[in-house]
Enzyme design. Structure first.
Site, PDB file in Angstrom:
ATOM      1  N   VAL A 526       0.832  -1.196   0.000  1.00  9.75           N
ATOM      2  CA  VAL A 526       0.000   0.000   0.000  1.00  9.75           C
ATOM      3  C   VAL A 526       0.870   1.251   0.000  1.00  9.75           C
ATOM      4  CG1 VAL A 526      -0.158   0.184   2.531  1.00  9.75           C
ATOM      5  CG2 VAL A 526      -2.038   1.055   1.109  1.00  9.75           C
ATOM      6  N   CYS A 527       0.364   2.305  -0.632  1.00 12.07           N
ATOM      7  CA  CYS A 527       1.008   3.623  -0.562  1.00 12.07           C
ATOM      8  C   CYS A 527      -0.099   4.637  -0.282  1.00 12.07           C
ATOM      9  CB  CYS A 527       1.786   3.940  -1.837  1.00 12.07           C
ATOM     10  SG  CYS A 527       0.755   4.101  -3.305  1.00 12.07           S
ATOM     11  N   ARG A 528       0.043   5.835  -0.789  1.00 12.74           N
ATOM     12  CA  ARG A 528      -0.977   6.863  -0.527  1.00 12.74           C
ATOM     13  C   ARG A 528      -2.180   6.711  -1.443  1.00 12.74           C
ATOM     14  NH1 ARG A 528      -1.665  12.123  -2.768  1.00 12.74           N
ATOM     15  NH2 ARG A 528      -2.826  13.537  -1.401  1.00 12.74           N
ATOM     16  N   GLY A 530      -1.968   4.542  -4.672  1.00 12.58           N
ATOM     17  CA  GLY A 530      -1.921   3.388  -5.561  1.00 12.58           C
ATOM     18  C   GLY A 530      -0.844   3.404  -6.602  1.00 12.58           C
ATOM     19  N   MET A 554      -3.818   4.224   0.755  1.00 11.16           N
ATOM     20  CA  MET A 554      -4.306   4.568   2.083  1.00 11.16           C
ATOM     21  C   MET A 554      -5.448   5.584   2.037  1.00 11.16           C
ATOM     22  SD  MET A 554      -2.913   2.722   4.364  1.00 11.16           S
ATOM     23  CE  MET A 554      -3.489   3.607   5.820  1.00 11.16           C
TER      24      MET A 554
END
Length: 575
Positions: A526-528, A530, A554
């Site tokens: 996961v990141c901010r 995608g 996220m």
């Protein structure tokens, strides 16, 4: 009546345009070497009255300022672009006559997304839209990438791209020709176009920006972004400052002694001949970037910016061609040059370097006889679609700085078709490695009997990711699944999922390993929003991991009300 002439800049994957009527015309996004635009106007018998830029370009040095100076044309540049020269600032809705007698005019349409100030220009004939110059906004089947300005703006600009595409589709007739600058091989495109012409109507039916809702479009767009050539960071500043006129006078000629001295001084000596000729014989220590390939893109990408370069060409014509190509990306004046062949470039008593070439069938045969190193220099996005098992992966643009990571032994280096493998082989050969250049299409690898793995990273919605990792209400985490957060430290500290493991994407890209407690477990990345997680998941899959990325990152996680904590374990926030 009106005309639109396309000026192909194939080496960079771009197009420029000359459009007008019987007397006057406008030039759109001209290349650095403006002679071909002037020649096109001369063939039409028209005067260039306007030169327009859709945006400050990130992939090439513009010839707009020089073309306007030479022709006396007005130079129209988006008002939001901060530049250091006089121009006509353009804002949304501005109009400019192109050829009054033929009823031709340009109308500016603000289309932010590729850059914050991006502007498209509608060509109107007697008030009716007949074509739209879309620069890096709406391309053929795709859009311009939104991540070239500032990482913090990327998602915002991606959403702006979606809105800009919808504005063009809503305001223009279906039959309006769409004439983009990017999308024909340029890395400014978020993906590569298929086909050479399109209309608003065709894009309405096929372009993801016009067929997907904004959240889906943004998630897919950001997840699919490819590597950014390193030299791009120098292009927009050069264009904002006002590029100097091109100097295409022949460079100073170097003899064999000077070539040797320049190599000894650590300068780059670049052989422009075909990869076949280079492999058969070359000046030891020189690098091979074929003039007939994507010379400007790859040389500018790999060479340390500002490094002196000497060009070796088989003919004066090849040298002139290469010099012109390189000026388009800001490599203006070669330190020196020479023409001919290795016998002309080597000192008495010196012997040319050489290395063998092979095919994937040759590689398969060699593998049956014992271990060899197989080096894949394609980009991550290409490798995700399939790779030779047990191959080492170092993208071509990272190879020069990671030569020490190439295992000992004979190296068989390949790409997708042979050009980049030739470049890589020359880098390895110059470093003293025993190398074989695989000059073959990657599609032949499996046919040759090599085992090709096809393990693309999977994707998961935020709710599914929460269920798999035990964060959803009533869910229990599986022992073999871990949530891996690849954002930067400051983002992690502000807010992350409880129990997630933190390894920044930058560490993974630098070759960093995962914590021991993660080894062998399935990874939900996961990141901010995608983008980075998609890239990280593909990296991890290419290294043999089982990984999926979280669509929407996220931000999607937070929108579902899933738990978020800060570095102290208290309630956290997602920017």
């Amino acid at each position: 009546m009106f005309f639109v002439d396309t000026i192909e800049v194939a080496g960079l994957g771009n197009r420029s345009y000359l459009a007008g009527g019987a007397r006057t015309a406008v030039a759109v996004d001209p290349p650095r070497d403006v002679e071909q635009v002037i020649a096109a106007a001369a063939r039409r018998g028209v005067r260039i009255s306007q030169v327009v830029e859709t945006h400050l370009h990130n992939d090439y040095v513009s010839g707009g300022l020089e073309l306007a100076r030479l022709t006396g044309a007005d130079y129209l540049v988006p008002a939001g672009a901060r530049v250091s020269f006089e121009r006509v600032p353009v804002t949304d809705g501005d109009r400019a006559e192109v050829d009054a007698a033929d009823g031709l005019a340009l109308r500016a349409v603000a289309t932010p997304g590729h850059t914050p100030h991006h502007t498209s220009y509608v060509l109107e004939e007697n008030g009716t839209a007949v074509a739209v110059f879309t620069g890096g906004a709406l391309l053929i089947g795709t859009v311009g990438r939104p991540d070239l300005v500032e990482p913090r703006l990327t998602e915002r600009l991606a959403r702006a791209q979606h809105a800009s595409a919808h504005r063009l589709a809503a305001e223009l007739p279906d039959e309006t020709a769409v004439l983009p600058t990017h999308g024909f091989g340029s890395f400014c495109s978020s993906s590569q176009a298929e086909g050479s012409e399109t209309t608003i109507g065709k894009e309405k039916a096929s372009n993801a920006a016009l067929t997907r809702d904004v959240d889906t479009f943004v998630a897919e767009l950001l997840a699919g972004l490819d590597d950014i050539p390193a030299y791009y960071t120098h292009m927009a500043p050069a264009n904002a400052a006002g590029p100097a006129p091109v100097d295409l006078t022949p460079p100073a000629l170097a003899d064999a002694d000077e070539i040797a001295e320049r190599l000894a001084a650590g300068e780059w000596v670049v052989d422009l001949r075909s990869r076949v000729a280079f492999a058969e014989g070359h000046v030891a220590g020189s690098f091979n970037f074929e003039a007939a390939g994507q010379l400007a893109t790859y040389l500018a990408w790999l060479i340390p910016w500002g490094k002196a370069v000497t060009l070796l060409a088989e003919s004066a014509d090849q040298l002139r061609y290469a010099q012109r190509e390189l000026t388009r990306v800001g490599i203006d004046r070669p330190a020196a040059a020479a023409t001919g062949g290795p016998s002309d470039w080597l000192r008495a008593g010196e012997t040319p370097g050489s290395f063998p070439r092979g095919t994937f069938a040759d590689l398969a045969e060699r593998r049956r006889g014992g271990h060899v190193v197989v080096l894949d220099v394609r980009r991550d996005s290409e490798r995700a679609g399939g790779f030779v098992t047990d191959s080492v992966h170092i993208p071509i643009h990272e190879l020069r700085g990671r030569l020490a990571e190439v295992p000992d032994g004979q190296v068989w280096v390949h790409c997708a078709g042979g050009m980049r493998a030739g470049i890589a082989a020359s880098l390895l050969d110059a470093a003293g490695r025993d190398v074989v250049a695989v000059d073959d299409s990657f599609g032949a690898a499996e046919q040759a009997g090599l085992t090709v793995a096809r393990r693309a990273a999977g994707r998961a919605e935020a709710q599914e990711a929460a269920e798999r990792t035990g964060h959803a209400a009533g869910a229990t985490a599986a022992d073999d699944v871990v949530l891996l957060d690849v954002r930067e430290t400051y983002e992690w500290q502000a807010g992350h999922a409880p129990g997630a493991v933190h390894v920044p994407l930058s560490a993974l890209e630098a070759g960093g390993s995962l914590p021991e407690r993660v080894a062998g477990r399935s990874l939900v990345v996961v990141c901010r929003s995608g983008n980075r997680s998609r890239h990280a998941a593909e990296l991890l899959v290419a290294r043999g991991a089982d990984a999926v990325d979280v669509i929407g990152g996220m931000r999607a996680w937070d929108r579902l009300g899933l738990p978020v904590v800060d570095e102290r374990g208290e309630s956290g926030t997602i920017a």
